[in-house]
Design an enzyme around this catalytic site. Structure first.
Site, PDB file in Angstrom:
ATOM      1  N   ALA A 192       0.851  -1.250  -0.101  1.00  0.00           N
ATOM      2  CA  ALA A 192      -0.010   0.033   0.158  1.00  0.00           C
ATOM      3  C   ALA A 192       0.778   1.148   0.001  1.00  0.00           C
ATOM      4  O   ALA A 192       0.462   2.333  -0.571  1.00  0.00           O
ATOM      5  CB  ALA A 192      -1.077  -0.028   1.217  1.00  0.00           C
ATOM      6  N   TYR A 193       1.833   1.155   0.884  1.00  0.00           N
ATOM      7  CA  TYR A 193       2.772   2.283   0.875  1.00  0.00           C
ATOM      8  C   TYR A 193       3.887   2.446  -0.343  1.00  0.00           C
ATOM      9  O   TYR A 193       3.750   3.520  -0.889  1.00  0.00           O
ATOM     10  CB  TYR A 193       3.577   2.241   2.218  1.00  0.00           C
ATOM     11  CG  TYR A 193       4.562   3.294   2.107  1.00  0.00           C
ATOM     12  CD1 TYR A 193       4.228   4.603   2.531  1.00  0.00           C
ATOM     13  CD2 TYR A 193       6.120   2.995   2.212  1.00  0.00           C
ATOM     14  CE1 TYR A 193       5.250   5.651   2.739  1.00  0.00           C
ATOM     15  CE2 TYR A 193       6.909   4.103   2.131  1.00  0.00           C
ATOM     16  CZ  TYR A 193       6.647   5.495   2.709  1.00  0.00           C
ATOM     17  OH  TYR A 193       7.371   6.408   2.825  1.00  0.00           O
ATOM     18  N   GLY A 194       4.283   1.209  -0.767  1.00  0.00           N
ATOM     19  CA  GLY A 194       5.174   1.379  -1.947  1.00  0.00           C
ATOM     20  C   GLY A 194       4.567   1.608  -3.086  1.00  0.00           C
ATOM     21  O   GLY A 194       5.219   2.425  -3.838  1.00  0.00           O
ATOM     22  N   THR A 225       2.226   4.000  -3.651  1.00  0.00           N
ATOM     23  CA  THR A 225       1.966   5.676  -3.767  1.00  0.00           C
ATOM     24  C   THR A 225       3.431   6.065  -4.027  1.00  0.00           C
ATOM     25  O   THR A 225       3.487   7.204  -4.626  1.00  0.00           O
ATOM     26  CB  THR A 225       1.396   5.922  -2.314  1.00  0.00           C
ATOM     27  OG1 THR A 225       2.534   5.735  -1.215  1.00  0.00           O
ATOM     28  CG2 THR A 225       0.227   5.324  -2.024  1.00  0.00           C
TER      29      THR A 225
END
Length: 391
Positions: A248-250, A252
């Site tokens: 989820a973070y990567g 973005t």
């Protein structure tokens, strides 16, 4: 019909003539530039050849060495000044921020707090924060000068961004200042495997890390473009390669890489510099964190049985230990952001975390996928396997 009696046709012909002259001017400028590069390289080569020839034959004297050396250094310095100005004296040192203002987002994190304090003594700062009554914004008002403006700003809201832009414009007009730079600092992260992470969490991270950056940049770009200012965006090594639990973070941060690259290309003709701060190791105080332990309740009963609570707890505890082991000294990030905003010749990309993590990021982002799978699988193994596989 006579062309001279047709105003629309006359305007079209004039437009085509202007375009033709612009193309000729650009071609002439590029040709002269190529000739200049050739002459500089030729001068450097002749100077080096003269020095080498004199040394080889043993027929050296003081004046010939001085003249050849000076000619070579002059040609190389001119070449560097043209294409690598940061390496020359003309690109050294900060700009004088007279009547300039900066926008720093997410000043309710430690990174935003330290960045505002670093900029306080030189220019007006708009400290954007979602919670103006929070602890860190109150500390900024108490510890900093009257150049600080606490700006209510929610980067996930179009209405909030529009209202914040109006407030900034009012302050700029009243103080007779120009908006010079933006530090897009707002970021939120979560660690959790894809199956554990609800779609709403993916959307929440995208709203802050991607669309928040886009909203702020688009709202302020006319003011930045007018003053040929700076935009500094926060990036991460997970925008170059992704590890388990970081989807989820990567994703973005991959999007942030694309956004900054395209924006840098587009703003070059306007004289606006766009810089990326690539974080290559763990730091505390630069993100809002959604704790992975909160994701267990979002799993359905079937997934709970397949993964098992033991495996889940081991994974989340290893991620929590990794986060807590992060560096709390944010001076390197603050210094790089300061340089990006106020250096005469900023870098396109700042690598944060030291040479070792930077090399690791480069290797991981370029090595074959098969080899990377083995390294990542071994490095990020929690020592346990899902309950459904432990049979």
């Amino acid at each position: 019909m006579d062309i001279l009696n047709d105003p629309a046709r006359v305007q079209e012909v004039q437009k085509q003539e202007r375009i033709r002259k612009q193309q000729e001017s650009r071609f002439s400028a590029k040709f002269n530039e190529c000739v200049g590069i050739y002459l500089l390289l030729l001068g450097s080569a002749i100077a080096v050849a003269a020095l080498y020839g004199q040394w080889l034959t043993g027929q050296t004297n003081g004046w010939s060495v001085y003249v050849s050396g000076a000619a070579g250094w002059l040609c190389m310095y001119t070449l560097l000044h043209k294409y690598f100005p940061r390496w020359t004296w003309g690109g050294y040192g900060p700009l004088t921020p007279i009547k300039k203002a900066m926008l720093v987002t997410s000043c309710d994190t430690m990174l935003g707090y330290y960045m505002v304090k670093r900029l306080d003594w030189i220019c007006t700062i708009f400290a954007g924060t979602k919670n103006p009554d929070g602890e860190l914004p109150k500390r900024l008002l108490k510890e900093c000068s009257n150049r600080i403006v606490i700006l209510p700003l929610d980067v996930t809201s179009d209405e909030s961004v529009t209202q914040a832009t109006k407030i900034m414009e009012q302050h700029l007009i009243r103080r007779n200042h120009d908006l010079w730079g933006i530090f897009n600092n707002a970021s939120v992260t979560v660690r959790g495997e894809v199956e554990w992470t609800p779609v709403d969490i993916f959307k929440q991270l995208a709203e802050v890390n991607i669309y928040g950056m886009v909203r702020i940049t688009k709202a302020c770009l006319p003011l930045i473009r007018k003053n040929q200012g700076r935009i500094v965006n926060m990036h991460d090594r997970h925008g170059r390669f992704t590890v388990p639990g970081c989807a989820a973070y990567g994703m973005t941060k991959y999007a942030a890489e694309s956004f900054s690259d395209a924006l840098r290309y587009e703003m070059h003709q306007w004289g606006v510099k766009v810089c990326a701060l690539e974080i290559n190791k763990n730091f505390n105080g630069i993100h809002d964190v959604i704790k992975g332990g909160d994701l267990w309740d979002s799993l359905d009963e079937k997934s709970m049985r397949h993964y098992g609570r033991t495996y889940y707890d081991n994974r989340t505890s290893s991620w929590e230990r990794e986060r807590e082991s992060g560096d709390s000294d944010l001076r390197e990030i603050v210094t790089a952001a300061f340089d990006g905003l106020l250096s005469r010749v900023p870098r396109q990309r700042y690598y944060i975390g030291g040479i070792g993590p930077m090399i690791k990021t480069y290797l991981y982002s370029t090595m074959p996928s098969g080899l990377l799978d083995k390294l990542i699988g071994k490095q990020y193994s929690s020592g346990t396997i899902p309950l459904a596989l432990d049979r």
